[in-house]
Design a protein around this motif. Structure first.
Motif, PDB file in Angstrom:
ATOM      1  N   ARG A  36      13.118   6.614  24.207  1.00  0.00           N
ATOM      2  CA  ARG A  36      13.309   4.889  22.578  1.00  0.00           C
ATOM      3  C   ARG A  36      13.259   5.815  21.164  1.00  0.00           C
ATOM      4  NH1 ARG A  36       9.119   1.786  24.873  1.00  0.00           N
ATOM      5  NH2 ARG A  36       8.663   2.179  26.896  1.00  0.00           N
ATOM      6  N   TYR A  37      13.523   6.872  20.375  1.00  0.00           N
ATOM      7  CA  TYR A  37      14.122   6.484  19.203  1.00  0.00           C
ATOM      8  C   TYR A  37      14.212   7.810  18.473  1.00  0.00           C
ATOM      9  CZ  TYR A  37      12.980   6.034  14.377  1.00  0.00           C
ATOM     10  OH  TYR A  37      12.950   6.251  12.828  1.00  0.00           O
ATOM     11  N   GLU A 135      15.927   0.798  28.183  1.00  0.00           N
ATOM     12  CA  GLU A 135      15.307   0.229  27.535  1.00  0.00           C
ATOM     13  C   GLU A 135      16.498   0.278  26.499  1.00  0.00           C
ATOM     14  OE1 GLU A 135      11.294   0.639  27.745  1.00  0.00           O
ATOM     15  OE2 GLU A 135      11.199  -0.077  29.574  1.00  0.00           O
ATOM     16  N   THR A 137      18.257   3.263  23.534  1.00  0.00           N
ATOM     17  CA  THR A 137      17.667   4.022  22.169  1.00  0.00           C
ATOM     18  C   THR A 137      17.693   3.946  20.224  1.00  0.00           C
ATOM     19  OG1 THR A 137      17.772   6.159  23.823  1.00  0.00           O
ATOM     20  CG2 THR A 137      17.579   7.083  21.407  1.00  0.00           C
TER      21      THR A 137
END
Length: 240
Positions: A36-37, A135, A137
């Motif tokens: 995600r991050y 989803e 990054t």
């Protein structure tokens, strides 16, 4: 923030359209996952974004791998024609046997902060389940150099040790303060008892002196009276 949301929505539509026209109807199902991050500082020469996918009831042929970038401006497709060398801004590496695809951002700059989306599609499957994206990054490039994991671990351990040390010192201080307070209390009690004992002794001595003086005072008039009686008796005895 609203611009980013709108751009992400537009990018999602574009990705779905691209993936929709890559195949026909089928029962293939694809799932895609990516971090995600990610956060790095500008001193990094390159940063790699991993993408892992899994398939169910899909054909043996190799899927199409796509990467999209959603930045501050218009969304863009990445590496449609290769990106195989480090001379390129982006490098795509694939390990299809392990169902992994990675995107490396070379010569990292502050402008590389964006959302990177991985897409997997089978070209001869028409169902939308055969064409999926992760989803996204969010890559953040900081101007300030970040601490290494080793240094972060060291600082965390140091903070924990300092916390334990300070806690121990507080406990020792509390124990010593309580002990000193008890010692002072015992000393005050002892002094008070000594004062009471001295006062009682003084009172006993004073009472004894008073009693003796009172006895002497009572005996003196009686002695004077006897002397007076004797003196009166002497003339009577001298008479014939």
């Amino acid at each position: 923030m609203e611009t980013v949301r709108r751009g992400k929505f537009v990018l999602s539509l574009e990705v779905n359209m691209i993936l929709f026209y890559t195949g026909a109807v089928g029962a293939c199902m694809v799932s895609v996952s990516q971090p995600r991050y990610l956060e790095v500082d500008f001193t990094h020469k390159a940063i790699t974004i991993e993408c892992t996918f899994s398939t169910v009831s899909c054909p043996e042929e190799q899927p199409t791998r796509l990467w999209f970038r959603l930045g501050a401006h218009e969304p863009e497709s990445l590496c449609l024609y290769g990106c195989r060398t480090e001379a390129d801004k982006y490098t795509v590496r694939e390990s299809l046997a392990e169902n992994q695809v990675s995107l490396t951002v070379n010569r990292v700059t502050l402008n590389d902060s964006a959302i990177y989306i991985c897409g997997i599609a089978f070209p001869h499957e028409g169902t939308w389940k055969a064409k999926q994206t992760g989803e996204g990054t969010m890559l953040v490039v900081r101007e300030i150099k970040l601490l290494s994991k080793e240094l972060q671990s060291f600082l965390i351990a140091l903070v924990l040790l300092l916390s334990i040390y300070l806690t121990g010192m507080c406990v020792v201080f509390i124990v010593l303060s309580k002990s000193k307070r008890n010692t002072l209390g015992n000393k005050e009690t002892e002094d008070s008892q000594k004062k009471k004992s001295a006062r009682r002794i003084f009172q006993d001595i004073a009472q004894e002196l008073y009693h003796k003086r009172h006895m002497q005072t009572n005996q003196q008039p009686e002695k004077d009276h006897n002397t007076y009686e004797n003196r009166r008796a002497l003339p009577n005895l001298a008479r014939p």
